[in-house]
Design a protein around this motif. Sequence first.
Motif, short mmCIF file in Angstrom:
data_model
loop_
_atom_site.label_atom_id
_atom_site.label_comp_id
_atom_site.label_asym_id
_atom_site.label_seq_id
_atom_site.Cartn_x
_atom_site.Cartn_y
_atom_site.Cartn_z
N UNK A 103 0.86 -1.19 0.00
CA UNK A 103 0.00 0.00 0.00
C UNK A 103 0.90 1.24 0.00
N UNK A 104 0.59 2.18 -0.87
CA UNK A 104 1.45 3.36 -1.01
C UNK A 104 0.74 4.61 -0.51
N UNK A 105 1.45 5.38 0.28
CA UNK A 105 0.91 6.67 0.75
C UNK A 105 1.15 7.76 -0.29
N UNK A 106 2.40 7.89 -0.74
CA UNK A 106 2.73 8.96 -1.69
C UNK A 106 4.05 8.64 -2.36
N UNK A 128 0.57 -0.18 -10.79
CA UNK A 128 -0.32 -1.32 -10.89
C UNK A 128 0.01 -2.35 -9.83
N UNK A 129 -1.00 -2.97 -9.27
CA UNK A 129 -0.77 -4.12 -8.39
C UNK A 129 -0.53 -5.37 -9.23
N UNK A 157 -0.91 8.83 -3.34
CA UNK A 157 -1.40 7.56 -3.88
C UNK A 157 -2.57 7.04 -3.04
N UNK A 158 -2.69 7.56 -1.82
CA UNK A 158 -3.87 7.32 -0.98
C UNK A 158 -4.11 5.84 -0.70
N UNK A 159 -3.02 5.16 -0.35
CA UNK A 159 -3.09 3.77 0.11
C UNK A 159 -3.51 2.77 -0.97
N UNK A 160 -3.40 3.18 -2.23
CA UNK A 160 -3.61 2.21 -3.31
C UNK A 160 -2.45 1.21 -3.30
N UNK A 161 -2.74 0.01 -3.77
CA UNK A 161 -1.74 -1.05 -3.76
C UNK A 161 -0.98 -1.10 -5.07
N UNK A 162 0.33 -1.29 -4.97
CA UNK A 162 1.14 -1.34 -6.19
C UNK A 162 2.39 -2.18 -5.96
N UNK A 163 2.74 -2.92 -6.98
CA UNK A 163 4.08 -3.52 -7.04
C UNK A 163 4.94 -2.77 -8.03
#
Length: 695
Positions: A103-106, A128-129, A157-163
Amino acid sequence: MSKWYRWYRGDALRLILSFLLVFSCIPSGGGTLAEGMQLKTGNYYYSPAPDAGNSPDNGAIGLVSSEGGKLLDNLTTTYAGWMGSATSKGTVQVVFDLLKDYPLDSINIVLNSPNSYWGYKQFTVKYRPEAATDYYYIAGKHVKSGTALNDSVNIKVNNKTARFIVIDIKRSNAYQHIPLTEVQIYKGVGDEGQNPAPAFTVEQMQAELKKDALMVDKFGQWIYETWTGKVVTDTQLQEEYANEAEALAKVSLDRRKYDQYGGIKSGGQYTGTGFFRLEQIDKKWWFITPDGHKFILKGVDATSIWEWGYGTPYKRADGTPRKVFEELPDPSVYTPAYTNDLNGERVSFVIANVMKKYGSDYESKWEEITKKRLINWGFNAFSKWTRPNNVTFPYIQVLQDPMNLKRIQWTYDVFDSQAESIIDNALCAQLHKARNDRWLIGYTYDNEAGWTTDIVKEILTYDSTSAAKRAFVDFLAPRYNNDIDAVNQLLGTNAESFDTLKNTSIAIAHVPAVDVSDYIKLASKTYFSTIRTIIEKYDSNHLFLGSSIVATWRTSLDWDSAAMGFVDAFSVDNYSKDAGWLSRYEAFGKPLLNLEYTFSTSERGLSPANAATSTASIADRGAAFKAFIEGQTAHPLFVGSGWFGYFDQAVTGRRDGENYNTGLVNQQDQPYTDMVNIMKTVNSEVEAIHENGHS
């Protein structure tokens, strides 16, 4: 208590805590990182490889370790950089593989420029996750503003998930150098992925860079913002049509104030020849309408729903679908929205939305609304490019240069003996057809293509098969008394004769500046005299309005000045907020036109046309219009301008990537009301401003 004990209980304890804190920030193969921690895990890959900056990033053609690379070292003294050149890529990319989902903050992007030759136009951050295998999401876009060399931009990024994270950075021009100093990725709140997966290979990272990012909904609107009036249903569009039609029901040209062509009656009666002409009255230039009234061009460019530049490709170069659309218009229902021609295969949300909004007989209904809009907003002409099929307004016709001319970079060989006949054959039919059209103001020819020293530099490397090279030698010889020895000494060549010199490569650095200047002027006179001769051959009723050059790009004052003797008015495309461009041409005394200008913002997924015309918000576009138009119009040489364009370009870009917020209306056929209301007031005062020399 002893000094030793106080040290142990104080400083030693702080040292241990500091060590533990630092250790906790280092990503490991497993475990969970705390919220707000900076991620430095995995690898990243560049395309193209940086050719400036620090190792190991400078020149990196493979994977760079996030722990060992310069982008995540928290130092602003190290960086990756891409040098600009005539052949440099317009966009550079970097992709990060975090090895598993987080999960990404910014994401904080730092782009510090060593000097003013460095910078960027805009960048986009995508993510993208692991589960979204085919496409990316967009975390944010940022357009460069101001002239500060150092830039730090925080993308939420508001806690969206990404790899995976991809950053696309665009140049303002081919020669601009791009810096990338730091990419600081901060963990947000939420579940991490399972144990790290195998790192992606170079080939897999290259594939990531080719993946699209989801951008627009089924109406062609940016999916990452909401705003008042954003279209959610077809019914909404239909209700907007009904409401606007009612509001504009009584709109028509005020014939008490204007003649049928838009000439202002209060300005006096002058000789009406049946066609538009130009006249200097009390030291101020004006168009005079066919009926004999003063006229200032208040035009709009590219006003047709069929304009190719409003469409967007729906396939990639390899023929596979672009993954940027939530939903495309149904091709069986909205067949006219799909086109495949010389400008490529594309879909137009403009056409699909107009069909949804106006229903049966959509084109004629849209044309009726559009004509009333333009009259209501104070515009009086179609100034360049396409126009509606059945709306009668004064207009300017662009005569395109034939593509089978012998090309030299962005222009062609004006000295080629076949050029005149090729142009004549290409233009004769349309000139003959338009010769009696009273609504036609005049013609421009070609577009934004003068000669510069860069053109001359290339010509000098040609051999005698080039008419331009032969013309240069024939031009140069008598200036030096036809003395080949003197010319050889001047140019650093050893040609036996001037015929031999025509087959000799010449370095422009050896050619005196005055000779280069006069040769460009000769080329300009050849070009403009040829076009004027062809126009007058088939149509002696209409004006020749130049070739819409951009004063600081692909032209020179030598070229522009030599044109003045052959044009009725001189036209430019001036994308800036500065009306001072007129001073460049004051000495020539010719009437001046600005046939492309605009003001735009980066809201709703769109981009400004350039930094010079960028505004902070949609509301500010109208204020920029007011200041610019009033500044231009007060000048005694000014006779009109054309706003580019009627619609916005597609958020998903036309085939060359442009996705500019240039419209009076958006691609959903909704007017930018606050802006056009300001335009309405300004346009109503244009003739008085020109008459009085001030607002």
